[in-house]
Design an enzyme around this catalytic site. Structure first.
Site, PDB file in Angstrom:
ATOM      1  N   ARG A 225      14.801  10.359 -27.865  1.00 58.97           N
ATOM      2  CA  ARG A 225      15.560  10.755 -29.043  1.00 58.97           C
ATOM      3  C   ARG A 225      16.512   9.632 -29.417  1.00 58.97           C
ATOM      4  O   ARG A 225      17.135   9.013 -28.546  1.00 58.97           O
ATOM      5  CB  ARG A 225      16.342  12.050 -28.781  1.00 58.97           C
ATOM      6  CG  ARG A 225      15.462  13.287 -28.622  1.00 58.97           C
ATOM      7  CD  ARG A 225      14.848  13.696 -29.957  1.00 58.97           C
ATOM      8  NE  ARG A 225      14.062  14.914 -29.863  1.00 58.97           N
ATOM      9  CZ  ARG A 225      12.748  14.949 -29.706  1.00 58.97           C
ATOM     10  NH1 ARG A 225      12.073  13.815 -29.582  1.00 58.97           N
ATOM     11  NH2 ARG A 225      12.098  16.097 -29.657  1.00 58.97           N
ATOM     12  N   HIS A 273       8.010   5.793 -34.442  1.00 54.90           N
ATOM     13  CA  HIS A 273       7.902   7.150 -33.892  1.00 54.90           C
ATOM     14  C   HIS A 273       6.434   7.501 -33.607  1.00 54.90           C
ATOM     15  O   HIS A 273       5.917   8.523 -34.076  1.00 54.90           O
ATOM     16  CB  HIS A 273       8.518   8.174 -34.852  1.00 54.90           C
ATOM     17  CG  HIS A 273       8.962   9.424 -34.131  1.00 54.90           C
ATOM     18  ND1 HIS A 273      10.116  10.102 -34.459  1.00 54.90           N
ATOM     19  CD2 HIS A 273       8.416  10.121 -33.104  1.00 54.90           C
ATOM     20  CE1 HIS A 273      10.248  11.161 -33.679  1.00 54.90           C
ATOM     21  NE2 HIS A 273       9.224  11.186 -32.851  1.00 54.90           N
TER      22      HIS A 273
END
Length: 310
Positions: A225, A273
């Protein structure tokens, strides 16, 4: 009577998941009305993505569980209208993808592959890479993803340690926990992989003090994250040479803004990502397994602890 299963996610997700979900329901023998449009008072289960338009769960009085399509649940755990069980996605396909991505970048740093990949000119300087047993790797976050990554790296011979907030054990892995344990694992980690959840307690885990604790010239890999890292502190540590290089797949703002200093920094690798993606077929099987468990009185898998946020 068929179950009413509401698919609450964006249109492109419906296009991806409709057939795999129908196949999984058929294979499990569950008769269901799977739709994106069901009256709230008639919904038995919600297959859910946190960026869905559905944010008020109050009308869903018959719903037995919300089954998240994402591994991350930080965008829904604080929703005060959600009173029923919430299950996070633990997808075998996603786990395999994450393990492969992490292993690839650990090996890249361990073997110093950038020296050859980015090499220019005709310099011929032989070198002997260390063996895996001579390299200390740390994993922050010993959930499903972190544990599998740690086990795979250990199987390759790396000296692997893992850290979690509460005590955990894993065969062949040195396990640390708590505040002192975090200091201990940071001190030893030549390559550090971040796989913690995004919660108020984990924000800026990698701050100025944490970076200074690590061995000089260490490497950081973050597929977890974005908020786990204090970005300014990391850039300063990269500039000083305290951290040799960082591979970052997740960020506080995504897509990463074009003006962000990570893009131009010579010691940062930005990936968009892509470390792990939920696979529709295996994720659908997991969703349907939880529905089957709910209908047969078994406990749901991968329930979220709302107090902890994961």
């Amino acid at each position: 009577m068929p179950l009413n299963i509401l698919f609450a996610a964006r249109a492109e997700r419906w296009a991806t998941y409709e057939q795999p979900l129908r196949d999984a329901l058929r294979d499990t023998g569950i008769t269901a009305n799977l739709s994106t449009d069901i009256a709230p008072s008639e919904v038995d289960y919600i297959v859910y993505a946190p960026n869905s338009d559905l944010q008020d769960f109050t009308p869903y009085t018959r719903t037995k569980a919300v089954l998240n399509l994402w591994a991350g649940v930080e965008k829904i755990t604080g929703n005060p209208t959600l009173k029923v069980p919430l299950a996070r996605m633990v997808d075998p396909g996603l786990t395999k993808g994450m393990v492969e991505w992490v292993t690839g970048h650990v090996m890249r740093y361990h073997l110093g592959l950038d020296i050859d990949i980015l090499h220019t000119g005709t310099d011929w300087t032989p070198r002997t890479p260390p063996l895996a047993q001579e390299r200390k790797v740390g994993i922050l976050g010993m959930g499903a993803l972190g544990t599998e990554a740690a086990k795979t790296l250990a199987s390759l011979g790396f000296d692997v340690a893992g850290w979690s907030r509460s005590a955990k054990t894993a065969p062949g892995i040195k396990c640390f926990d708590g505040k002192q344990g975090l200091q201990d694992i940071l001190t030893r980690s030549e390559i550090l992989v971040l796989l913690l959840p995004d919660t108020p307690a984990t924000e800026n885990t990698i701050d100025k003090a944490a970076l200074a604790t690590m061995p000089k010239g260490a490497f950081i890999i973050n597929p977890g994250r974005g908020p786990l890292i204090d970005d300014d502190a990391l850039i300063n540590a990269l500039d000083s040479g305290q951290i040799a290089h960082a591979t970052l797949d997740v960020f506080r703002t995504e897509p990463l803004p074009a003006q962000h200093p990570y893009w131009a920094h010579p010691n940062v690798t930005v990936t968009p990502h892509i470390a792990a993606e939920t696979r529709a077929v295996t994720a659908s099987q997991m969703v349907v397994e939880n529905i089957q468990r709910g209908e047969t009185g078994q406990p749901f898998l991968h329930l979220v602890d709302r107090a902890l946020g994961y």
